[in-house]
Design an enzyme around this catalytic site. Structure first.
Site: not given
Length: 431
Positions: A310, A184
């Protein structure tokens, strides 16, 4: 609904994103595999026949980023409810993130998730293990043991590894095991108190912004470490043109790097936040429309490899708050394909390229056998009508949490049937 009989799909629009082949025809599914596919397919004697009525038959979607509350937060999402949502959305394989309680940083916990998923989920669930112990970013997890236990990739999920030495070591160890690191890319110090994209709109709303550099600085560092170590690296989600340029240059140098983009950053922009809609508080944040268009162009040309849902279920207690205090995240498994088809209907990407980013490329990056519509491939398939219009009602979602940014949105394209390992696990005519 579930049957072990052979299944013959007829009168379908076959789309194989692996080869780019499109034709009218059918497919025979037998013993968990695609036994035959093409313009002319002979039926097995006892086959269940499905007339596709011209709808698209394609490989099932592989979602590389889904957060599931089990273990530890089953009130938000279980492996069972996530599987049902995925099947309704055409996702046949979920890569689950390690941000659970306990964290997926121990082989025994990986084993628990895999057994629990096998017993309760109707789609494949492949756990990604924590890159660092406890997701604390300080001490590397046991990559070799976790990989042996079944972890398909290594990531700290929602968190970035800020310690460059830890990331360097992780990439080095991962290289020796040919393991994939998924990161991330968001520098928490640059994010600071930011809650949405930095710019004029954030100023008008009176909310602190997150600069592009929170993403690009971390990505630049990671790319340099990949160049130093040679480890396989995947940037989980990019959201701006500058990041794409960094990734494009890294690929041109032949580095083992790939990247993804959230469906939210492809389908929405910062203006959709409107009157402080917390369901659109996300990480990375929704960007300016120019950035959204840049991400779509990068996807069409292949600079961005995959689209992810996501999927991040949040309950009312974490979302029914002032915007700055609400949790990040949105559910997305069930709307992934419908939202992505907006790009096809607007003429910005072909259907085959879109499906490639949601099935073939994830399979290639993860080393999975799916993502292909050819003889001998796993019978993980979806049948969908790309033109079917509907208005999303969040109450209809299978997820236990309802925090969708597409509530009351007009969508076009709906999954009719989902097949996993040769079995029909979702049939809209029965739901």
């Amino acid at each position: 609904m579930v049957s072990d009989r052979p299944i013959l799909f007829t009168n379908a629009r076959l789309v194989d994103p692996a080869s780019g082949r499109e034709e009218r025809g059918g497919a025979l599914v037998q013993d968990g595999l695609i036994a035959a596919v093409g313009a002319q397919v002979a039926a097995a004697a006892d086959a269940q026949v499905v007339d596709c009525a011209g709808q698209v038959l394609a490989p099932g979607l592989i979602d590389m980023r889904a957060f599931i509350g089990e273990p530890g937060a089953a009130h938000r999402e279980t492996l069972k409810s996530a599987g049902e949502a995925a099947a309704a959305g055409g996702v046949t394989t979920i890569v689950s993130m390690p941000d659970t309680n306990p964290v997926l940083d121990d082989p025994a916990i990986i084993d628990f998730v895999m057994r629990r998923a096998r017993d309760t989920s109707i789609v494949h669930v492949r756990p990604a293990a924590a890159l660092t112990k406890g997701l604390k970013g300080q001490e590397m997890a046991e990559i070799g043991l976790l990989r042996e236990a079944g972890a398909i990739a290594f990531t700290d999920g929602l968190r970035s590894v800020t310690n460059a030495q830890v990331m360097r070591r992780a990439l080095t160890y991962a290289r020796d095991f040919d393991a994939l690191i998924v990161h991330h890319v968001e520098d928490p110090d640059l994010v600071a108190a930011g809650v949405m994209n930095e710019g004029e709109f954030a100023t008008r709303l009176g909310l602190p912004g997150i600069p592009h550099e929170a993403e690009t600085v971390m990505l630049e560092r990671d790319i340099r470490l990949v160049r130093l170590t040679g480890g396989r690296y995947h940037a989980a989600m990019l959201s701006c043109a500058d990041s794409v340029e960094i990734m494009r240059a890294a690929k041109a140098r032949g580095l083992p790097v790939t990247c993804g983009v959230s469906i939210n950053n492809l389908a929405l922009n910062e203006n959709d936040i409107g009157d402080y809609r917390t369901f659109l508080k996300l990480s990375p944040p929704l960007r300016h429309e120019d950035e959204r268009q840049a991400m779509i162009e990068a996807l069409a040309e292949g600079a961005v490899d995959v689209i992810v849902s996501d999927h991040n279920p949040q309950d009312v207690e974490t979302k029914r708050l002032p915007f700055a205090e609400a949790a990040n995240g949105a559910v997305g498994l069930e709307t992934l394909l419908s939202a992505a088809l907006r790009l096809v209907h607007s003429g910005q990407i072909s259907l085959a390229k879109l499906l490639r980013a949601m099935s073939t490329r994830p399979a290639e990056i993860l080393g999975l056998p799916g993502g292909r519509l050819e003889r001998g491939a796993p019978a993980d398939l979806i049948l969908f009508d790309p033109e079917a219009p509907y208005v999303l009602d969040k109450r209809d979602l299978r997820s236990l949490s309802k925090n969708t940014p597409f509530d009351e949105a007009r969508l076009e394209g709906q999954v009719t049937m989902t097949v996993v390992a040769g079995r029909i696990v979702f049939d809209r005519s029965l739901n």
